[in-house]
Write a protein that holds these residues in place. Structure first.
Motif, PDB file in Angstrom:
ATOM      1  N   SER A   1      -5.213  -2.807  -6.791  1.00 41.92           N
ATOM      2  CA  SER A   1      -4.779  -2.367  -5.462  1.00 41.92           C
ATOM      3  C   SER A   1      -5.985  -2.331  -4.539  1.00 41.92           C
ATOM      4  O   SER A   1      -7.107  -2.005  -4.957  1.00 41.92           O
ATOM      5  CB  SER A   1      -4.129  -0.979  -5.527  1.00 41.92           C
ATOM      6  N   PHE A   2      -5.758  -2.626  -3.260  1.00 45.06           N
ATOM      7  CA  PHE A   2      -6.835  -2.743  -2.277  1.00 45.06           C
ATOM      8  C   PHE A   2      -6.524  -1.848  -1.081  1.00 45.06           C
ATOM      9  O   PHE A   2      -5.557  -2.096  -0.355  1.00 45.06           O
ATOM     10  CB  PHE A   2      -6.986  -4.197  -1.833  1.00 45.06           C
ATOM     11  N   ALA A   3      -7.351  -0.819  -0.901  1.00 48.19           N
ATOM     12  CA  ALA A   3      -7.109   0.146   0.169  1.00 48.19           C
ATOM     13  C   ALA A   3      -8.226   0.056   1.199  1.00 48.19           C
ATOM     14  O   ALA A   3      -9.402   0.228   0.852  1.00 48.19           O
ATOM     15  CB  ALA A   3      -7.033   1.562  -0.399  1.00 48.19           C
ATOM     16  N   PRO A   4      -7.895  -0.212   2.480  1.00 45.06           N
ATOM     17  CA  PRO A   4      -8.944  -0.229   3.517  1.00 45.06           C
ATOM     18  C   PRO A   4      -9.638   1.124   3.597  1.00 45.06           C
ATOM     19  O   PRO A   4      -9.005   2.175   3.482  1.00 45.06           O
ATOM     20  CB  PRO A   4      -8.166  -0.550   4.796  1.00 45.06           C
ATOM     21  N   SER A   5     -10.949   1.085   3.769  1.00 51.37           N
ATOM     22  CA  SER A   5     -11.711   2.331   3.863  1.00 51.37           C
ATOM     23  C   SER A   5     -11.674   2.876   5.278  1.00 51.37           C
ATOM     24  O   SER A   5     -11.730   2.104   6.239  1.00 51.37           O
ATOM     25  CB  SER A   5     -13.162   2.072   3.449  1.00 51.37           C
TER      26      SER A   5
END
Length: 357
Positions: A353-357
């Motif tokens: 999963s890829f979550a914007p910081s």
């Protein structure tokens, strides 16, 4: 060229991801084995139609799924806004560009250049000649349709001759493959010599920047056999038939070529330090970037997979500087990049999963 959106479905451990990329520098940070490299692998596949990690596309499809999909939206210097969709199935792949199916690799290769920087790149310096030969073939084939077709013709003829050698065929049977093999060998060695002459200039320049002029580096063509014209290649293959029949394979030819890398005039594989070898591997990739940009008129996408961890801070900064400000970079790492290197779009990566910081 700029990648603006990347969408993955059932690609390795990524069940689904839809990433909007803004700006020119993007960093995916997380622990090991979370999916950072998988993302770069997917982005690289869009441009080369092959993985930089495996030759088996079945490994790219999530376990238990019938297919995987990779899609992107990009802005291209020549094509404008473009959409590419790739579907991967156990039996092959299907590629569409702006809604039209791409029937042949040759119709696609080189239009969307990308360069992958990987920790495995050190094998280009200290590994077998095959690794360097593959690097050269991919760089030249991506920018020259003639090179690509010549390479294909050579390997078709080589496979045919080797099959005949394995069953101890007659001279007349071997001759049927030796003629096209000789023609392709003459063209291939000529094209390689010209390509390496250009790439060598880029290697010297990029290594000079990375090493801060500490020592010179060079790339030279090291052919298995001195370049010959087609009749001379035919004569050589005929002369070698007895030996090749004993060994059941073609022992001489461009399929055994190499590129020699040196630092301060000495073979890098044997005499360069660990830091010099790492810098030289990066220089090869940076030379590839310059070569692709010059030959295609399109700025390649740069994919950097945790390649800088063992470089000293000075060389690390020089590497980021050498990438240039007008190119898009997608990078991964277990720690965030130095703030002095500019502004990055950050994504945190956890279990696919890829979550914007």
């Amino acid at each position: 060229m700029r990648l603006r959106r990347l969408t993955l479905q059932h690609f390795r451990n990524v069940a689904f991801a839809d990433l909007a990329l803004t700006g020119d520098r993007h960093f995916f940070v997380g622990s090991n084995a979370q999916g950072k490299t998988n993302l770069l692998e997917a982005a690289g596949f869009l441009f080369a139609l092959r993985s930089f990690r495996t030759a088996d596309n079945r490994a790219l499809i999530a376990h238990g799924q019938p297919e995987a999909a990779i899609a992107c939206e990009l802005t291209h210097e020549r094509r404008g806004d473009t959409r590419v969709l790739i579907k991967l199935r156990p039996g092959g792949k299907e590629v569409t560009c702006d809604g039209e199916r791409v029937p042949r690799l040759a119709d696609y290769l080189g239009h969307f250049p990308a360069v992958v920087f990987s920790s495995q790149d050190q094998l280009l310096v200290r590994g077998s000649p095959g690794a360097r030969r593959r690097w050269l073939d991919l760089a030249l084939a991506a920018t020259d349709a003639t090179y690509f077709s010549t390479l294909q013709a050579y390997h078709r003829a080589l496979a045919g001759r080797n099959a005949l050698l394995k069953r101890t065929a007659s001279a007349s049977e071997l001759l049927a493959f030796e003629h096209p093999l000789a023609t392709a060998a003459a063209s291939l060695t000529s094209l390689r010599a010209a390509g390496i002459a250009t790439l060598s200039t880029h290697v010297a320049e990029t290594y000079n920047r990375l090493a801060d002029s500490a020592e010179p580096a060079a790339l030279t063509y090291s052919p298995d056999t001195a370049p010959l014209d087609a009749p001379a290649w035919s004569a050589l293959f005929a002369k070698n038939r007895p030996r090749d029949l004993v060994m059941k394979t073609t022992l001489a030819g461009p399929h055994r070529d190499d590129c020699e890398l040196t630092v301060s005039g000495k073979p890098a594989r044997d005499f360069a330090s660990e830091g010099q070898q790492r810098s030289l591997a990066l220089a090869l990739r940076l030379a590839e970037v310059e070569y692709l940009a010059t030959r295609t008129g399109v700025q390649p996408l740069l994919l950097a997979d945790d390649v800088l961890g063992e470089l000293d801070p000075a060389r690390r900064r020089r590497f980021w500087t050498a990438l240039g400000e007008n190119r898009q970079v997608i990078a991964t790492g277990t720690t965030l990049p130095d703030a002095s290197l500019g502004t990055w779009q950050i994504f945190n990566v956890t279990t696919g999963s890829f979550a914007p910081s």
